[in-house]
Design a protein around this motif. Structure first.
Motif, PDB file in Angstrom:
ATOM      1  N   GLY B 177       0.843  -1.190   0.000  1.00 28.08           N
ATOM      2  CA  GLY B 177       0.000   0.000   0.000  1.00 28.08           C
ATOM      3  C   GLY B 177       0.876   1.236   0.000  1.00 28.08           C
ATOM      4  N   ILE B 178       0.466   2.223  -0.771  1.00 31.95           N
ATOM      5  CA  ILE B 178       1.202   3.484  -0.802  1.00 31.95           C
ATOM      6  C   ILE B 178       0.177   4.606  -0.764  1.00 31.95           C
ATOM      7  N   SER B 179       0.419   5.605   0.087  1.00 29.26           N
ATOM      8  CA  SER B 179      -0.525   6.720   0.135  1.00 29.26           C
ATOM      9  C   SER B 179       0.220   8.034   0.308  1.00 29.26           C
ATOM     10  N   TYR B 196      -8.128  18.581   2.979  1.00 31.88           N
ATOM     11  CA  TYR B 196      -7.082  17.642   2.612  1.00 31.88           C
ATOM     12  C   TYR B 196      -7.434  16.990   1.291  1.00 31.88           C
ATOM     13  N   TRP B 197      -6.455  16.373   0.700  1.00 34.88           N
ATOM     14  CA  TRP B 197      -6.717  15.429  -0.387  1.00 34.88           C
ATOM     15  C   TRP B 197      -5.682  14.326  -0.281  1.00 34.88           C
ATOM     16  N   TYR B 198      -6.018  13.171  -0.769  1.00 32.52           N
ATOM     17  CA  TYR B 198      -5.073  12.072  -0.669  1.00 32.52           C
ATOM     18  C   TYR B 198      -5.270  11.122  -1.835  1.00 32.52           C
ATOM     19  N   SER B 199      -4.259  10.288  -2.034  1.00 33.27           N
ATOM     20  CA  SER B 199      -4.381   9.184  -2.975  1.00 33.27           C
ATOM     21  C   SER B 199      -3.805   7.968  -2.285  1.00 33.27           C
ATOM     22  N   SER B 200      -4.426   6.831  -2.489  1.00 29.28           N
ATOM     23  CA  SER B 200      -3.980   5.606  -1.832  1.00 29.28           C
ATOM     24  C   SER B 200      -4.141   4.459  -2.818  1.00 29.28           C
ATOM     25  N   GLN B 201      -3.070   3.717  -3.040  1.00 29.54           N
ATOM     26  CA  GLN B 201      -3.091   2.643  -4.050  1.00 29.54           C
ATOM     27  C   GLN B 201      -2.247   1.474  -3.589  1.00 29.54           C
ATOM     28  N   ARG B 202      -2.400   0.350  -4.261  1.00 33.39           N
ATOM     29  CA  ARG B 202      -1.517  -0.783  -3.984  1.00 33.39           C
ATOM     30  C   ARG B 202      -0.219  -0.652  -4.788  1.00 33.39           C
ATOM     31  N   HIS B 203      -0.324   0.016  -5.954  1.00 36.50           N
ATOM     32  CA  HIS B 203       0.837   0.144  -6.842  1.00 36.50           C
ATOM     33  C   HIS B 203       1.293   1.602  -6.932  1.00 36.50           C
ATOM     34  N   PRO B 289      -8.739  -7.588  -9.495  1.00 38.54           N
ATOM     35  CA  PRO B 289      -7.279  -7.478  -9.401  1.00 38.54           C
ATOM     36  C   PRO B 289      -6.837  -6.073  -8.967  1.00 38.54           C
ATOM     37  N   GLY B 290      -5.875  -6.027  -8.056  1.00 35.61           N
ATOM     38  CA  GLY B 290      -5.216  -4.779  -7.704  1.00 35.61           C
ATOM     39  C   GLY B 290      -5.996  -3.833  -6.807  1.00 35.61           C
ATOM     40  N   ARG B 291      -7.205  -4.198  -6.404  1.00 33.22           N
ATOM     41  CA  ARG B 291      -8.020  -3.255  -5.624  1.00 33.22           C
ATOM     42  C   ARG B 291      -7.773  -3.388  -4.123  1.00 33.22           C
ATOM     43  N   ALA B 421     -34.807   7.390  -0.797  1.00 38.16           N
ATOM     44  CA  ALA B 421     -34.957   8.717  -1.410  1.00 38.16           C
ATOM     45  C   ALA B 421     -33.803   9.079  -2.341  1.00 38.16           C
ATOM     46  N   ILE B 422     -32.959   8.092  -2.698  1.00 38.65           N
ATOM     47  CA  ILE B 422     -31.883   8.383  -3.658  1.00 38.65           C
ATOM     48  C   ILE B 422     -32.525   8.765  -4.989  1.00 38.65           C
ATOM     49  N   GLU B 423     -32.162   9.929  -5.494  1.00 35.01           N
ATOM     50  CA  GLU B 423     -32.791  10.407  -6.741  1.00 35.01           C
ATOM     51  C   GLU B 423     -31.859  10.333  -7.943  1.00 35.01           C
ATOM     52  N   MET B 424     -30.553  10.486  -7.700  1.00 37.78           N
ATOM     53  CA  MET B 424     -29.614  10.418  -8.824  1.00 37.78           C
ATOM     54  C   MET B 424     -28.289   9.814  -8.357  1.00 37.78           C
ATOM     55  N   ILE B 425     -27.614   9.118  -9.280  1.00 33.63           N
ATOM     56  CA  ILE B 425     -26.288   8.567  -8.992  1.00 33.63           C
ATOM     57  C   ILE B 425     -25.341   9.026 -10.095  1.00 33.63           C
ATOM     58  N   GLY B 426     -24.173   9.501  -9.682  1.00 33.11           N
ATOM     59  CA  GLY B 426     -23.225  10.063 -10.639  1.00 33.11           C
ATOM     60  C   GLY B 426     -22.474   9.009 -11.447  1.00 33.11           C
ATOM     61  N   ASN B 427     -21.723   9.495 -12.438  1.00 34.32           N
ATOM     62  CA  ASN B 427     -20.911   8.608 -13.267  1.00 34.32           C
ATOM     63  C   ASN B 427     -19.451   8.653 -12.831  1.00 34.32           C
ATOM     64  N   ASP B 428     -19.194   9.227 -11.629  1.00 32.39           N
ATOM     65  CA  ASP B 428     -17.821   9.526 -11.218  1.00 32.39           C
ATOM     66  C   ASP B 428     -17.290   8.536 -10.179  1.00 32.39           C
ATOM     67  N   LEU B 429     -17.316   7.261 -10.514  1.00 33.41           N
ATOM     68  CA  LEU B 429     -16.829   6.238  -9.593  1.00 33.41           C
ATOM     69  C   LEU B 429     -15.301   6.151  -9.667  1.00 33.41           C
ATOM     70  N   ASP B 430     -14.657   6.153  -8.508  1.00 35.59           N
ATOM     71  CA  ASP B 430     -13.195   6.126  -8.466  1.00 35.59           C
ATOM     72  C   ASP B 430     -12.772   5.124  -7.385  1.00 35.59           C
ATOM     73  N   TYR B 431     -11.973   4.135  -7.766  1.00 35.76           N
ATOM     74  CA  TYR B 431     -11.559   3.071  -6.829  1.00 35.76           C
ATOM     75  C   TYR B 431     -10.461   3.560  -5.887  1.00 35.76           C
ATOM     76  N   ARG B 432     -10.776   4.553  -5.035  1.00 37.95           N
ATOM     77  CA  ARG B 432      -9.744   5.097  -4.157  1.00 37.95           C
ATOM     78  C   ARG B 432      -9.666   4.370  -2.817  1.00 37.95           C
ATOM     79  N   SER B 433     -10.680   3.567  -2.496  1.00 39.39           N
ATOM     80  CA  SER B 433     -10.587   2.746  -1.291  1.00 39.39           C
ATOM     81  C   SER B 433     -11.444   1.504  -1.503  1.00 39.39           C
ATOM     82  N   SER B 434     -11.714   0.732  -0.469  1.00 37.54           N
ATOM     83  CA  SER B 434     -12.425  -0.523  -0.692  1.00 37.54           C
ATOM     84  C   SER B 434     -13.941  -0.334  -0.709  1.00 37.54           C
ATOM     85  N   VAL B 435     -14.440   0.715  -0.085  1.00 36.73           N
ATOM     86  CA  VAL B 435     -15.877   0.992  -0.111  1.00 36.73           C
ATOM     87  C   VAL B 435     -16.057   2.298  -0.877  1.00 36.73           C
TER      88      VAL B 435
END
Lengths: 480, 450
Positions: B177-179, B196-203, B289-291, B421-435
């Motif tokens: 893991g690297i962050s 803050y902002w961060y990035s966290s990855q396995r690679h 893989p890799g998540r 009551a969820i009305e809309m879901i975005g297209n901006d999915l980013d695998y930055r963590s496990s959930v």
């Protein structure tokens, strides 16, 4: 369990000599460093838990290791290992030293045994040494008592956790000192069900006390009864109000307010870096003149108390706010030195795998003059919050929250119906200025607090008399 | 330690447990190397390095079991651990649901999931410091109103985990893991704001560029300046992806077999029911893989898998390990998670709210007056009832535009009603963590302010 003097105990356990300690501390500070220390720790954690009417899980966990720290200016180098040998200390020292520049004076530091100045939790028997059968029986009695109290109690979750920690700090300030730190906590959660609605209530307590403390005056039964009452009351709680209103906090655990609203903001690290909403406010009015707030690590047998902090400094009593004026910060060695302020005995760490930082011990407000009845009676419409879950603060803008788990409406000067849990939110530097009444009934919490900061958890205590806050935002669902 | 050495320790411990009377046992051995550096205002503030190891034993005596753990791997320590475990187990009540998984449920092969990067292991302290410096500098350079900093941290770690049981399973895998995180402080009119902002990855190669992280952190702090309270009201609330992931964490807790059999979940009895609109789909998948949440086998040696949790709004599956499944007459979903010092519990793997089609701007644009939440504080979630009340920070939306920053407010509702009551879901999915989740709009919540 180990009863020998901690320094002798660790030297023997790891096959080290007093000379090895001196040599390691001396070589750690050999470069241009201001300070170095070695922290040894052996922690045993034992837990037993009950659910579904049976004591069905148990655990015993041992962790040990040592950490070497080198401080130069505002830089900290740290390395730790769970294998403790002369060789591993040498490697750790070399790693920790990397932050200090070459060219210091190689010399030797005399590290002399220091005596503890407090003896706050000298026990006949550590709670972790009490026979497991006794603890099993206690949990079983709790289950029976809770279910007998009310047939709407459908499940009981109870646990007893005992910790026994031995620590030694060898410091370039010229001392080596150790402490044995016992800790026990009993927790009871009850699940109540009525007409398809399910609610839970939780209560508990403990401290650096004999195991028998839990049994004295039927204390465990009082914890159980209180958890049952919380669960049953929640069955009938209605929606909490939303918006700004007068809030009365009950005595004891609601002292979480102080911990979040001002305690963290007065920790030395945030103020040295000038990132706290309280930076630069020393000597200024930050609370109503009714408020005097202290942090006191020297109270006998309390969960937040310590004989020495995790840098070997004797704990103390620090006045944070006196009659509304900001008086002091909580310090560890690094921040006290860089700020030119006295040590307060608040340098704490979760374990040998962590670097110390300024942390609270037992933080509370002193009693005032009013009675609880006068305070509640003064409110025409507001919220009475009697018990809390956790809280959190943003140090920099001072905004803090804490969650009321047990709360009631105040209508016409009387506590009336229970409302559901809600988050209360306020601004640290001004919430205490809105305190218009302080009760004469200071209570400390029962011994359940754990504080998290930068990924490190340490046990703490809080306390409060009944207080009236003229305006605070209550985060319920019932607007208007 | 090598894989073989770890296996040797596990074997010795299982044998010792048997000698002390255990009828079955399992062992987790974990070791890790970690490097942590922190830089503040350009100078190194912290350099921490450590190697840690820990092992845990769960010993069964019939249907009683206890867990012991230690960081001491010496033969005497292993012997004592086994003896203690058996002694502890013997005092407990019999629990007919306890026990290892059935042998036929154990994973038969261990897939390669690309969880380890040798580049992370090889990262030097100097390189980590350099990345942290670049990140912080970019934040400090972003705007004159960035006046201070809580610093930047770069953490790199590698770990090897081994699980072995007397039921006949032995498996191990390595991960890394690297962050990198940056926490700047902005000030204006005498008031400070931190973000803050961060990035966290396995690679290492997947990590967001340090300067980008710093710039983004600065923008986030700057947009909070001069924040105010709003009046108490009921409005639509848009959760940014990080905050929306929080809503998914609460869902994961509520579908854990343990919360269900204890009766501490607001989703008891909701299996098969519609709990969200038809466009809501949530998947738990430990095989990607890799998540972050991927692993080749779970904490009891079962293969991880892909589980449909919510399909077109209908709650399709809970998450179980062996024990919680037996308690509820079901089967494990391969979600046993095991820390060294505890019995198994249930955790999601990669728990993902599937992306929708709307761009985040479109979602914000759909709101006439409401809140865009960027940070939540406090623990005001009641898992038993789903009641939800938390401190919030964000931006006020006026006529579809982000208008001004807001703070010292709360948002409240009930998770069951919020999911519905969820009305809309975005297209901006980013695998930055496990959930993870994209931007989510909830039709109405109570915002409390002044």
């Amino acid at each position: 369990m180990e009863t020998r003097e901690p320094v002798a105990f660790f030297l023997d356990r790891f096959g080290l000599s007093a000379r090895n300690l001196e040599d390691t501390v001396s070589s750690a500070i050999a470069r241009r460093a201001d300070y170095a220390d070695i922290y040894f720790e052996l922690r045993t954690l034992q837990s037993l838990s009950l659910e579904d009417g049976i004591v069905k899980s148990a655990g015993q966990h041992v962790s040990q290791g040592a950490g070497v720290r080198v401080v130069a200016g505002d830089k900290t180098g740290y390395a730790h290992s769970d294998d403790v040998t002369i060789e591993s200390l040498r490697i750790a020292t070399r790693t920790a030293q990397a932050i200090a520049q070459h060219g210091g004076e190689p010399g030797s530091v005399a590290v002399r045994p220091a005596k503890l100045t407090h003896d706050l939790y000298h026990l006949k028997q550590s709670p972790s040494d009490v026979a497991l059968d006794d603890k099993v029986e206690l949990l079983n009695r709790i289950d029976v008592a809770a279910r007998r109290q009310d047939s709407r109690i459908k499940n009981v979750l109870a646990s007893v956790v005992a910790e026994h920690k031995i620590v030694v700090i060898a410091s370039s300030a010229g001392f080596v000192v150790g402490d044995v730190q016992p800790l026990v906590r009993l927790n009871v959660t009850c699940i109540a069900e009525e007409n398809g609605r399910r609610e839970q209530g939780t209560y508990g307590g403990g401290g650096r006390v004999e195991y028998s403390y839990l049994l004295e005056d039927d204390r465990y039964l009082r914890f159980t009864r209180t958890a049952v009452e919380h669960a049953l009351r929640n069955l009938h709680a209605t929606e909490a109000p939303a918006g700004s209103m007068t809030v009365v906090l009950g005595p004891g655990w609601p002292g979480v307010l102080l911990h979040e609203a001002i305690g963290h903001g007065l920790e030395g690290d945030f103020n040295r870096k000038k990132v706290s909403a309280f930076s630069g406010l020393l000597g200024k009015q930050v609370a109503s003149p009714l408020c005097t707030v202290v942090d006191d690590g020297t109270m006998a047998n309390r969960r937040g108390s310590l004989n020495i902090d995790d840098e070997g400094t004797p704990t103390g009593r620090t006045v944070l706010i006196e009659k509304g004026i900001l008086k002091g910060y909580l310090q560890d060695r690094l921040n006290a030195r860089l700020m030119g302020m006295p040590l307060t005995g608040n340098g704490r760490r979760e374990s040998f795998a962590h670097i110390p930082m300024p942390r609270m011990t037992n933080t509370f407000m002193l009693s005032g003059e009013s009675t609880a009845d006068e305070i509640i009676g003064s409110v025409d419409r507001g919220l009475y919050a009697a018990y809390f879950g956790g809280g959190q603060v943003d140090i920099t803008n001072g905004k803090f929250v804490f969650s009321a788990n047990e709360a009631y409406l105040i209508e016409g000067g009387k506590v009336t119906r229970p409302v559901k849990g809600a988050t209360l939110i306020g601004n640290g530097p001004d919430v205490l200025t809105r305190i218009s009444m302080v009760g004469n009934d200071l209570h400390l919490d029962e011994g359940i607090g754990t504080c998290g900061k930068d990924g490190q958890s340490v046990p703490v205590g809080v306390g409060l008399p009944t207080i009236r806050i003229d305006a605070l935002t209550v985060g319920g669902t019932q607007a208007g | 330690m090598s894989k073989e050495l770890l296996e040797g320790v596990a074997e010795r411990l299982l044998a010792a447990a048997k000698r002390h009377g255990a009828t079955a046992a399992d062992v987790v051995v974990a070791e890790s190397d970690a490097l942590e550096v922190a830089v503040r205002l350009g100078g190194v503030e912290k350099l921490k390095q450590a190697r840690q190891k820990h092992l845990g034993l769960r010993a069964f005596i019939g249907d009683r079991s206890a867990v012991t753990s230690s960081s001491d791997f010496s033969p005497e320590a292993l012997e004592k651990l086994a003896a203690d475990s058996c002694k502890l187990a013997a005092i407990l009540a019999a629990d007919p649901f306890s026990g290892l998984p059935e042998t036929e449920d154990l994973a038969t092969q261990i897939p390669e999931l690309d969880l380890y990067d040798a580049g992370v292991a090889a990262l030097s302290a100097e390189e980590a410091i350099d990345m942290a410096r670049q990140g912080e500098q970019a934040a400090l350079d972003a705007d004159a109103r960035i006046t201070n900093s809580e610093g930047a941290e770069c953490n790199a770690s590698t770990a090897r985990v081994l699980y072995a049981s007397s039921g006949g399973f032995t498996g191990s895998y390595s991960s890394s893991g690297i962050s990198l995180s940056v926490v700047p402080v902005a000030s204006h009119n005498g008031a400070m704001q931190r973000d803050y902002w961060y990035s966290s990855q396995r690679h290492l190669a997947d990590l967001e560029n340090p300067a980008q992280i710093g710039k983004k952190a600065a923008q986030r702090a700057l947009r909070r300046l001069d924040a105010r309270q709003v009046r108490t009201c009921e409005v639509p609330v848009v959760f940014d992806p990080q905050m929306a992931a929080g809503l998914l964490h609460h869902l994961a807790s509520a579908i854990s077999g343990y919360a269900l059999y204890k009766g501490t979940s607001f989703l008891v009895g909701k299996l098969g029911e519609r709990i969200a609109p038809g466009f809501v789909t949530v998947v738990d998948d430990g095989t990607l893989p890799g998540r972050h949440g991927s692993k080749p086998f779970d904490g009891e040696g079962l293969a991880t898998r892909r589980t449909m949790v919510i399909e077109n709004g209908v709650l399709k599956s809970y998450l179980f390990d062996t024990y919680s499944a037996r308690k509820l007459g079901s089967r494990s979903t391969g979600n046993a998670s095991r820390s060294v010092g505890s019995s198994p519990h249930v955790s999601p793997t990669n728990f993902v709210l599937q992306a929708g089609s709307a761009a985040p701007e479109e979602i914000i644009g759909s709101v006439k007056a409401g809140l865009y939440v960027t940070e939540l504080i406090g623990h005001g979630i009641n898992g038993t009832t789903g009641d939800y009340s938390r401190g919030a920070v964000g931006l006020w939306i006026e006529n579809g535009e982000l208008a001004y920053p807001v703070e010292e407010i709360t948002i409240a509702g009930n998770l069951l009603q919020m999911y519905a009551a969820i009305e809309m879901i975005g297209n901006d999915l980013d695998y930055r963590s496990s959930v993870i989740a994209p931007t989510v709009k909830i039709g109405k919540m109570t915002v409390a302010g002044n």
